[in-house]
Design a protein around this motif. Structure first.
Motif, PDB file in Angstrom:
ATOM      1  N   LEU A  85       0.832  -1.198   0.000  1.00  0.00           N
ATOM      2  CA  LEU A  85       0.000   0.000   0.000  1.00  0.00           C
ATOM      3  C   LEU A  85       0.872   1.257   0.000  1.00  0.00           C
ATOM      4  O   LEU A  85       0.620   2.193  -0.766  1.00  0.00           O
ATOM      5  N   VAL A  86       1.897   1.277   0.851  1.00  0.00           N
ATOM      6  CA  VAL A  86       2.799   2.431   0.904  1.00  0.00           C
ATOM      7  C   VAL A  86       3.473   2.632  -0.445  1.00  0.00           C
ATOM      8  O   VAL A  86       3.548   3.756  -0.961  1.00  0.00           O
ATOM      9  N   TYR A  87       3.959   1.549  -1.021  1.00  0.00           N
ATOM     10  CA  TYR A  87       4.628   1.622  -2.323  1.00  0.00           C
ATOM     11  C   TYR A  87       3.692   2.195  -3.389  1.00  0.00           C
ATOM     12  O   TYR A  87       4.073   3.084  -4.164  1.00  0.00           O
ATOM     13  N   ASN A  88       2.467   1.682  -3.426  1.00  0.00           N
ATOM     14  CA  ASN A  88       1.519   2.123  -4.452  1.00  0.00           C
ATOM     15  C   ASN A  88       1.111   3.577  -4.270  1.00  0.00           C
ATOM     16  O   ASN A  88       0.946   4.312  -5.252  1.00  0.00           O
ATOM     17  N   VAL A  89       0.935   4.000  -3.023  1.00  0.00           N
ATOM     18  CA  VAL A  89       0.596   5.411  -2.770  1.00  0.00           C
ATOM     19  C   VAL A  89       1.735   6.316  -3.218  1.00  0.00           C
ATOM     20  O   VAL A  89       1.516   7.344  -3.880  1.00  0.00           O
ATOM     21  N   GLY A 146      -3.771   1.124 -10.638  1.00  0.00           N
ATOM     22  CA  GLY A 146      -4.801   1.813 -11.404  1.00  0.00           C
ATOM     23  C   GLY A 146      -6.059   2.048 -10.586  1.00  0.00           C
ATOM     24  O   GLY A 146      -6.646   3.132 -10.622  1.00  0.00           O
ATOM     25  N   LYS A 147      -6.487   1.033  -9.827  1.00  0.00           N
ATOM     26  CA  LYS A 147      -7.677   1.187  -8.986  1.00  0.00           C
ATOM     27  C   LYS A 147      -7.429   2.219  -7.891  1.00  0.00           C
ATOM     28  O   LYS A 147      -8.305   3.021  -7.571  1.00  0.00           O
ATOM     29  N   LEU A 148      -6.230   2.205  -7.323  1.00  0.00           N
ATOM     30  CA  LEU A 148      -5.893   3.191  -6.303  1.00  0.00           C
ATOM     31  C   LEU A 148      -5.870   4.585  -6.907  1.00  0.00           C
ATOM     32  O   LEU A 148      -6.319   5.553  -6.279  1.00  0.00           O
ATOM     33  N   LEU A 149      -5.366   4.708  -8.110  1.00  0.00           N
ATOM     34  CA  LEU A 149      -5.294   6.004  -8.769  1.00  0.00           C
ATOM     35  C   LEU A 149      -6.677   6.604  -8.964  1.00  0.00           C
ATOM     36  O   LEU A 149      -6.884   7.805  -8.764  1.00  0.00           O
ATOM     37  N   ILE A 150      -7.655   5.784  -9.334  1.00  0.00           N
ATOM     38  CA  ILE A 150      -9.027   6.263  -9.488  1.00  0.00           C
ATOM     39  C   ILE A 150      -9.526   6.856  -8.176  1.00  0.00           C
ATOM     40  O   ILE A 150     -10.157   7.920  -8.147  1.00  0.00           O
ATOM     41  N   LYS A 151      -9.229   6.180  -7.066  1.00  0.00           N
ATOM     42  CA  LYS A 151      -9.664   6.678  -5.760  1.00  0.00           C
ATOM     43  C   LYS A 151      -8.953   7.977  -5.381  1.00  0.00           C
ATOM     44  O   LYS A 151      -9.562   8.904  -4.842  1.00  0.00           O
ATOM     45  N   LEU A 200      -6.896   3.561   6.293  1.00  0.00           N
ATOM     46  CA  LEU A 200      -5.459   3.296   6.317  1.00  0.00           C
ATOM     47  C   LEU A 200      -4.774   3.981   5.131  1.00  0.00           C
ATOM     48  O   LEU A 200      -3.670   4.530   5.279  1.00  0.00           O
ATOM     49  N   THR A 201      -5.431   3.963   3.982  1.00  0.00           N
ATOM     50  CA  THR A 201      -4.864   4.646   2.813  1.00  0.00           C
ATOM     51  C   THR A 201      -4.714   6.134   3.084  1.00  0.00           C
ATOM     52  O   THR A 201      -3.685   6.731   2.741  1.00  0.00           O
ATOM     53  N   GLU A 202      -5.707   6.741   3.720  1.00  0.00           N
ATOM     54  CA  GLU A 202      -5.641   8.177   4.030  1.00  0.00           C
ATOM     55  C   GLU A 202      -4.481   8.476   4.974  1.00  0.00           C
ATOM     56  O   GLU A 202      -3.786   9.489   4.813  1.00  0.00           O
ATOM     57  N   ARG A 203      -4.271   7.619   5.928  1.00  0.00           N
ATOM     58  CA  ARG A 203      -3.137   7.792   6.835  1.00  0.00           C
ATOM     59  C   ARG A 203      -1.820   7.791   6.063  1.00  0.00           C
ATOM     60  O   ARG A 203      -0.967   8.666   6.275  1.00  0.00           O
ATOM     61  N   VAL A 204      -1.664   6.841   5.160  1.00  0.00           N
ATOM     62  CA  VAL A 204      -0.441   6.757   4.366  1.00  0.00           C
ATOM     63  C   VAL A 204      -0.317   7.975   3.461  1.00  0.00           C
ATOM     64  O   VAL A 204       0.771   8.559   3.330  1.00  0.00           O
TER      65      VAL A 204
END
Length: 213
Positions: A85-89, A146-151, A200-204
């Protein structure tokens, strides 16, 4: 068209096309190496002057600093998932911020056009240029990125991808891409939930933005 390519192209639809030319030294976010040991973004510091009791006083405005309790990663699977998750963010957050800037630029440019016909013609050219200019870039990302990017585009622009495509391309094109996304288990209408499923994504994201991660 593969699911990976499709999801990445959704970013292109929301971001439109940049009118500015970049220099040869520019490196696109998707081509940058992710450094897990060092911050991805530089903390912001702004020096300015303010008038206080008739005197000119210098002050510095700095980025927020976030303090969170340690995350309990009890298994190797959990540790790998968090690191991924950290890497992708770190990989796609700069692209989402780029999308925000391009959307603003495109909107402002459309306002300079004389009528709806001119705006529609411009957006048709954009639709054609998307595949030529963004496909080589966006296909470098993975399906999950890609899915994370949409978000994250939703987070940066405060609008879902569906709403952005609808605003730029109209309801017919937005409906087409939403139906196409649905066949692959994705949705342009799915938003970003920083206090719920994306907590968790918002925290990162906040830590990366602040230069703490």
């Amino acid at each position: 068209m593969s699911i990976r390519l499709f999801l990445i192209l959704l970013f292109c639809w929301t971001a439109s096309i940049s009118m500015a030319q970049t220099g040869s030294s520019h490196v696109n976010p998707e081509d940058r190496e992710v450094d897990m040991a060092n911050p991805t973004m530089i903390p912001k510091a702004k020096v300015a002057r303010a008038i206080l009791d008739g005197d000119s006083v210098l002050f510095m405005e700095m980025s927020n600093v976030y303090i969170y309790p340690s995350i309990e990663l009890k298994t190797e699977k959990q540790r790998k998932a968090y690191n991924r998750l950290v890497y992708n963010v770190k990989k796609v957050l700069p692209i989402a911020k780029e999308a925000h800037d391009i959307i603003i630029e495109t909107y402002e440019y459309l306002q300079t056009l004389p009528d709806k016909r001119a705006r529609d013609e411009h957006m048709k050219r954009v639709e054609k240029d998307i595949y030529e200019k963004y496909k080589p870039r966006m296909k470098k990302l993975t399906y999950s990125q890609g899915k994370l990017l949409i978000k994250l585009v939703n987070r940066e622009c405060n609008s879902t991808s569906f709403d952005i495509v609808n605003a730029f391309m109209g309801p017919i094109r937005a409906g087409f891409w939403q139906a196409f996304a649905w066949t692959f288990g994705a949705s342009l209408k799915k938003g970003y939930d920083p206090k719920g499923t994306d907590r968790l994504t918002e925290r990162v994201v906040l830590l990366v933005e602040a230069g703490q991660l």
